[in-house]
Design a protein around this motif. Structure first.
Motif, PDB file in Angstrom:
ATOM      1  N   ALA A   1       0.835  -1.195   0.000  1.00 23.29           N
ATOM      2  CA  ALA A   1       0.000   0.000   0.000  1.00 23.29           C
ATOM      3  C   ALA A   1       0.872   1.248   0.000  1.00 23.29           C
ATOM      4  CB  ALA A   1      -0.916  -0.003   1.220  1.00 23.29           C
ATOM      5  N   ALA A   2       0.490   2.234  -0.798  1.00 29.80           N
ATOM      6  CA  ALA A   2       1.265   3.474  -0.880  1.00 29.80           C
ATOM      7  C   ALA A   2       1.092   4.282   0.391  1.00 29.80           C
ATOM      8  CB  ALA A   2       0.818   4.292  -2.086  1.00 29.80           C
TER       9      ALA A   2
ATOM     10  N   GLY B   1      -4.449   1.236 -13.557  1.00 29.37           N
ATOM     11  CA  GLY B   1      -3.635   0.250 -12.845  1.00 29.37           C
ATOM     12  C   GLY B   1      -3.029   0.814 -11.576  1.00 29.37           C
ATOM     13  N   ASP B   2      -2.022   0.124 -11.066  1.00 31.38           N
ATOM     14  CA  ASP B   2      -1.355   0.514  -9.828  1.00 31.38           C
ATOM     15  C   ASP B   2      -0.244   1.521 -10.112  1.00 31.38           C
ATOM     16  OD1 ASP B   2      -2.944  -1.286  -8.420  1.00 31.38           O
ATOM     17  OD2 ASP B   2      -1.518  -2.923  -8.693  1.00 31.38           O
TER      18      ASP B   2
ATOM     19  N   ASN C   1       8.158   4.325  -8.137  1.00 26.69           N
ATOM     20  CA  ASN C   1       8.560   5.725  -7.977  1.00 26.69           C
ATOM     21  C   ASN C   1       7.356   6.651  -7.718  1.00 26.69           C
ATOM     22  OD1 ASN C   1       7.293   5.836 -10.447  1.00 26.69           O
ATOM     23  ND2 ASN C   1       9.012   6.774 -11.537  1.00 26.69           N
ATOM     24  N   GLY C   2       6.138   6.081  -7.708  1.00 23.79           N
ATOM     25  CA  GLY C   2       4.940   6.875  -7.414  1.00 23.79           C
ATOM     26  C   GLY C   2       4.161   7.314  -8.634  1.00 23.79           C
TER      27      GLY C   2
ATOM     28  N   ILE D   1       0.506  11.033 -13.268  1.00 21.11           N
ATOM     29  CA  ILE D   1       0.630  11.875 -12.083  1.00 21.11           C
ATOM     30  C   ILE D   1       1.428  11.106 -11.027  1.00 21.11           C
ATOM     31  CG2 ILE D   1      -1.516  11.096 -10.990  1.00 21.11           C
ATOM     32  CD1 ILE D   1      -2.018  14.064 -10.254  1.00 21.11           C
ATOM     33  N   ASN D   2       2.198  11.801 -10.239  1.00 19.59           N
ATOM     34  CA  ASN D   2       2.966  11.153  -9.177  1.00 19.59           C
ATOM     35  C   ASN D   2       2.188  11.290  -7.876  1.00 19.59           C
ATOM     36  OD1 ASN D   2       5.080  11.019  -6.902  1.00 19.59           O
ATOM     37  ND2 ASN D   2       6.154  10.195  -8.697  1.00 19.59           N
ATOM     38  N   ILE D   3       1.950  10.162  -7.213  1.00 23.45           N
ATOM     39  CA  ILE D   3       1.105  10.178  -6.015  1.00 23.45           C
ATOM     40  C   ILE D   3       1.799  10.843  -4.819  1.00 23.45           C
ATOM     41  CG2 ILE D   3      -0.170   8.137  -6.755  1.00 23.45           C
ATOM     42  CD1 ILE D   3       1.471   6.487  -4.759  1.00 23.45           C
ATOM     43  N   HIS D   4       3.125  10.995  -4.861  1.00 24.87           N
ATOM     44  CA  HIS D   4       3.842  11.636  -3.757  1.00 24.87           C
ATOM     45  C   HIS D   4       4.011  13.133  -3.985  1.00 24.87           C
ATOM     46  CE1 HIS D   4       4.534   7.673  -2.159  1.00 24.87           C
ATOM     47  NE2 HIS D   4       5.159   7.303  -3.273  1.00 24.87           N
TER      48      HIS D   4
END
Length: 198
Positions: A15-16, A74-75, A79-80, A139-142
């Motif tokens: 999980a992120a 997808g997931d 690297n996010g 998009i980067n989730i972080h």
């Protein structure tokens, strides 16, 4: 790893570490405005003491374009980076016309009391919409950077434009009689014939 039919199933990823409230779609996406209109006038004409003709017409119209729907493709990668996919529906409308005409009445045949109904109904339904696939930027989730340009055409593999219509036409006639015999015995009979095309 757990063997299943000779194949090893391995859980990968985790999980992120982002808040549960995170949303990685652009602020101008995933909303729409629906306009709906319907009307149903009914006319009743009394032909005799126990007979009345009922006429009903219903018109229904809805339009609901969706400027941009974004979904996750997808997931997220390690690297996010999270791929996204989008759908545009610039044109969407649906229309229904319905007509019902029936004649209920009561009469007696000797000691047999009859509650009778004969009628006809018609329904026409038609809809048309487009569906266009586009690619919102990854998009980067972080460190999300929202509202980047939406990619189309050669820059978006699998993108395309589509258009669809759907509809049906149906009509039918019906007749029914509820007969009350002596000794409070009731007999109900009826028939209906339908035609339909879609």
């Amino acid at each position: 790893a757990t063997p299943l039919n000779g194949t090893n199933i391995v859980a990968i990823g985790r999980a992120a570490n982002v808040p549960l409230s995170s949303n990685f779609v652009d602020s101008h996406s995933n909303w729409g405005r629906t306009h709906q209109f319907d009307i149903q006038p009914t006319l009743t004409i009394r032909l005799a003491e126990n007979w009345q003709l009922r006429l009903m017409y219903k018109y229904f119209y809805v339009t609901s374009p969706q400027p941009l729907d974004e979904i996750y493709a997808g997931d997220a990668y390690a690297n996010g980076d999270l791929g996204r996919f989008g759908f545009l529906t610039d044109y969407f409308h649906h229309k229904t016309d319905q007509v019902v005409a029936d004649l209920p009445g009561k009469f007696s045949l000797g000691k047999i009391k009859n509650t009778f109904l004969v009628g006809f109904d018609f329904s026409k339904d038609f809809g048309a919409y487009d569906y266009n696939t586009v690619c919102p930027a990854t998009i980067n989730i972080h460190a999300p950077d929202y509202n980047q340009p939406i990619l189309t055409g050669a820059d978006c593999p699998g993108s395309g434009l589509g258009y669809n219509t759907l509809g049906y036409l149906a009509y039918g006639g019906y007749m029914q009689d509820l007969a009350e015999l002596p000794w409070r015995l009731f007999v109900l009979g009826g028939v209906r014939v339908n035609w339909a095309r879609s």
